[in-house]
Scaffold this active site. Sequence first.
Site, PDB file in Angstrom:
ATOM      1  N   ASP A 108       0.851  -1.190   0.000  1.00 17.32           N
ATOM      2  CA  ASP A 108       0.000   0.000   0.000  1.00 17.32           C
ATOM      3  C   ASP A 108       0.891   1.247   0.000  1.00 17.32           C
ATOM      4  O   ASP A 108       1.836   1.331   0.784  1.00 17.32           O
ATOM      5  CB  ASP A 108      -0.878  -0.053   1.265  1.00 17.32           C
ATOM      6  CG  ASP A 108      -1.997   0.958   1.250  1.00 17.32           C
ATOM      7  OD1 ASP A 108      -2.510   1.266   0.154  1.00 17.32           O
ATOM      8  OD2 ASP A 108      -2.377   1.431   2.337  1.00 17.32           O
ATOM      9  N   HIS A 109       0.599   2.181  -0.867  1.00 17.98           N
ATOM     10  CA  HIS A 109       1.363   3.436  -0.974  1.00 17.98           C
ATOM     11  C   HIS A 109       2.863   3.203  -1.142  1.00 17.98           C
ATOM     12  O   HIS A 109       3.676   3.752  -0.405  1.00 17.98           O
ATOM     13  CB  HIS A 109       1.107   4.343   0.239  1.00 17.98           C
ATOM     14  CG  HIS A 109      -0.292   4.858   0.278  1.00 17.98           C
ATOM     15  ND1 HIS A 109      -0.755   5.848  -0.561  1.00 17.98           N
ATOM     16  CD2 HIS A 109      -1.363   4.486   1.021  1.00 17.98           C
ATOM     17  CE1 HIS A 109      -2.034   6.063  -0.338  1.00 17.98           C
ATOM     18  NE2 HIS A 109      -2.430   5.249   0.619  1.00 17.98           N
ATOM     19  N   HIS A 118      -9.515   5.101  -0.802  1.00 20.71           N
ATOM     20  CA  HIS A 118      -8.649   5.135   0.386  1.00 20.71           C
ATOM     21  C   HIS A 118      -9.369   5.945   1.457  1.00 20.71           C
ATOM     22  O   HIS A 118     -10.273   6.713   1.169  1.00 20.71           O
ATOM     23  CB  HIS A 118      -7.309   5.791   0.029  1.00 20.71           C
ATOM     24  CG  HIS A 118      -6.400   4.902  -0.772  1.00 20.71           C
ATOM     25  ND1 HIS A 118      -5.199   4.448  -0.301  1.00 20.71           N
ATOM     26  CD2 HIS A 118      -6.552   4.355  -1.995  1.00 20.71           C
ATOM     27  CE1 HIS A 118      -4.635   3.677  -1.207  1.00 20.71           C
ATOM     28  NE2 HIS A 118      -5.439   3.602  -2.265  1.00 20.71           N
ATOM     29  N   HIS A 168      -7.319  10.102   4.560  1.00 18.58           N
ATOM     30  CA  HIS A 168      -6.789   9.093   5.487  1.00 18.58           C
ATOM     31  C   HIS A 168      -6.985   9.562   6.934  1.00 18.58           C
ATOM     32  O   HIS A 168      -6.940  10.765   7.203  1.00 18.58           O
ATOM     33  CB  HIS A 168      -5.295   8.886   5.255  1.00 18.58           C
ATOM     34  CG  HIS A 168      -4.984   8.169   3.971  1.00 18.58           C
ATOM     35  ND1 HIS A 168      -4.237   8.732   2.969  1.00 18.58           N
ATOM     36  CD2 HIS A 168      -5.314   6.927   3.537  1.00 18.58           C
ATOM     37  CE1 HIS A 168      -4.126   7.866   1.969  1.00 18.58           C
ATOM     38  NE2 HIS A 168      -4.761   6.766   2.288  1.00 18.58           N
ATOM     39  N   GLY A 169      -7.185   8.630   7.831  1.00 19.17           N
ATOM     40  CA  GLY A 169      -7.283   8.971   9.251  1.00 19.17           C
ATOM     41  C   GLY A 169      -8.684   9.414   9.608  1.00 19.17           C
ATOM     42  O   GLY A 169      -9.641   9.205   8.858  1.00 19.17           O
ATOM     43  N   GLU A 191      -2.496   5.789  -8.336  1.00 19.28           N
ATOM     44  CA  GLU A 191      -3.322   6.840  -7.699  1.00 19.28           C
ATOM     45  C   GLU A 191      -3.220   8.111  -8.511  1.00 19.28           C
ATOM     46  O   GLU A 191      -2.138   8.542  -8.906  1.00 19.28           O
ATOM     47  CB  GLU A 191      -2.865   7.102  -6.252  1.00 19.28           C
ATOM     48  CG  GLU A 191      -3.713   8.188  -5.562  1.00 19.28           C
ATOM     49  CD  GLU A 191      -3.478   8.291  -4.050  1.00 19.28           C
ATOM     50  OE1 GLU A 191      -3.215   7.257  -3.414  1.00 19.28           O
ATOM     51  OE2 GLU A 191      -3.571   9.427  -3.534  1.00 19.28           O
ATOM     52  N   GLY A 241     -11.054   4.735   4.207  1.00 12.31           N
ATOM     53  CA  GLY A 241     -12.374   4.150   4.458  1.00 12.31           C
ATOM     54  C   GLY A 241     -12.809   4.165   5.915  1.00 12.31           C
ATOM     55  O   GLY A 241     -13.922   3.741   6.228  1.00 12.31           O
ATOM     56  N   ASN A 271     -10.396   0.721   1.207  1.00 12.50           N
ATOM     57  CA  ASN A 271      -9.229   0.605   2.094  1.00 12.50           C
ATOM     58  C   ASN A 271      -9.553   1.090   3.503  1.00 12.50           C
ATOM     59  O   ASN A 271     -10.072   2.206   3.666  1.00 12.50           O
ATOM     60  CB  ASN A 271      -8.087   1.491   1.574  1.00 12.50           C
ATOM     61  CG  ASN A 271      -7.389   0.896   0.376  1.00 12.50           C
ATOM     62  OD1 ASN A 271      -7.907  -0.007  -0.271  1.00 12.50           O
ATOM     63  ND2 ASN A 271      -6.216   1.403   0.068  1.00 12.50           N
TER      64      ASN A 271
END
Length: 306
Positions: free
Chosen positions: A82-83, A205, A177-178, A133, A207, A227
């Site tokens: 991932d990433h 992403h 994210h977060g 991405e 999620g 994700n």
Amino acid sequence: MIVPSLKDLYNSLPAGHYAVGAFNVHNMEYVQAVIKAAEAENAPVILMIGEAMIPFAGLDMLATICLFAAEQTPVPVAVALDHGHSFANLERCVELGISIMFDGSHLPLEENIRLTRKFARMAHAAGVSIEGELGSVGGAEDGEAGKEVNLTDPRTAARFVEETGVDALAVAIGNCHGFYSGTPSLDLVRLERIRELVHIPLVLHGGSDLPEALSREAIARGIRKFNVGTDLKYAFSSTLKRLLTQEPMPYQPPALLGPARDAVTEVVRHKIRLFGSTGLAGQFHGPLAPAEGAVPSRTVGRPRKS
Ligand code: 13P
């Protein structure tokens, strides 16, 4: 069962409005928790190794745990980086038969296309898949510095997919994210437009912490890989916190880590149901052999080739 390529995973599942849950894993307990949830829900899952975790856990160590767990379970499991940014990590994952995500979203478009295409060729030659991405998802991933939000342009997305050959595309439609700092909102019209122009699985992403109705809307409009990381970390850590402040404090690993692992399993089961993928493992009819050229999972952990 290990499914080396996300492309094979999706092609071997029926069409429909569901997403496969992709969960960030950080140690043995997280891997066991996700697999237990997948078995309980009879669902396919994706175990994701975040590149930011590699200095802490070691790529071969985490890959070995993931591949071993995937090999042992009857449900279809893909393992994915991932990433990914580092060439060494991307190359090693491909060598191990693990799918990759190359995150070139911070780069100028042409550079993102050039590098993603290069890594797509490397992945495909080894029979694994690649996620790219376009646009950038905001917020911080695994404690790394957050990126500026830049929403995905639908027409550029179509060009990106065509020119790079990626198997899945992470989109930026307001997702972060977060934990979300305000009320989360997704640009669903943009997502629909991307869906019309792009015919590979779309990835959301960030999620965690998304309202359930919004998650369902995103899946109805084309998200196929969801994700999730933060919600799992929070369940694990808050369980530990509760136990560590108990008197007497449970200090034996099963007494401490067992309940934390169970808390992650519960979150993953809930997400799988939300994403509509419960029971889908029974409808999976896909290639089970490791990718040609990939190192069989039993040999992971051995030194790099050269
Ligand atoms: P969250 O931590 O916000 O769930 O995001 C996870 C993710 O998108 C991993 O790529």
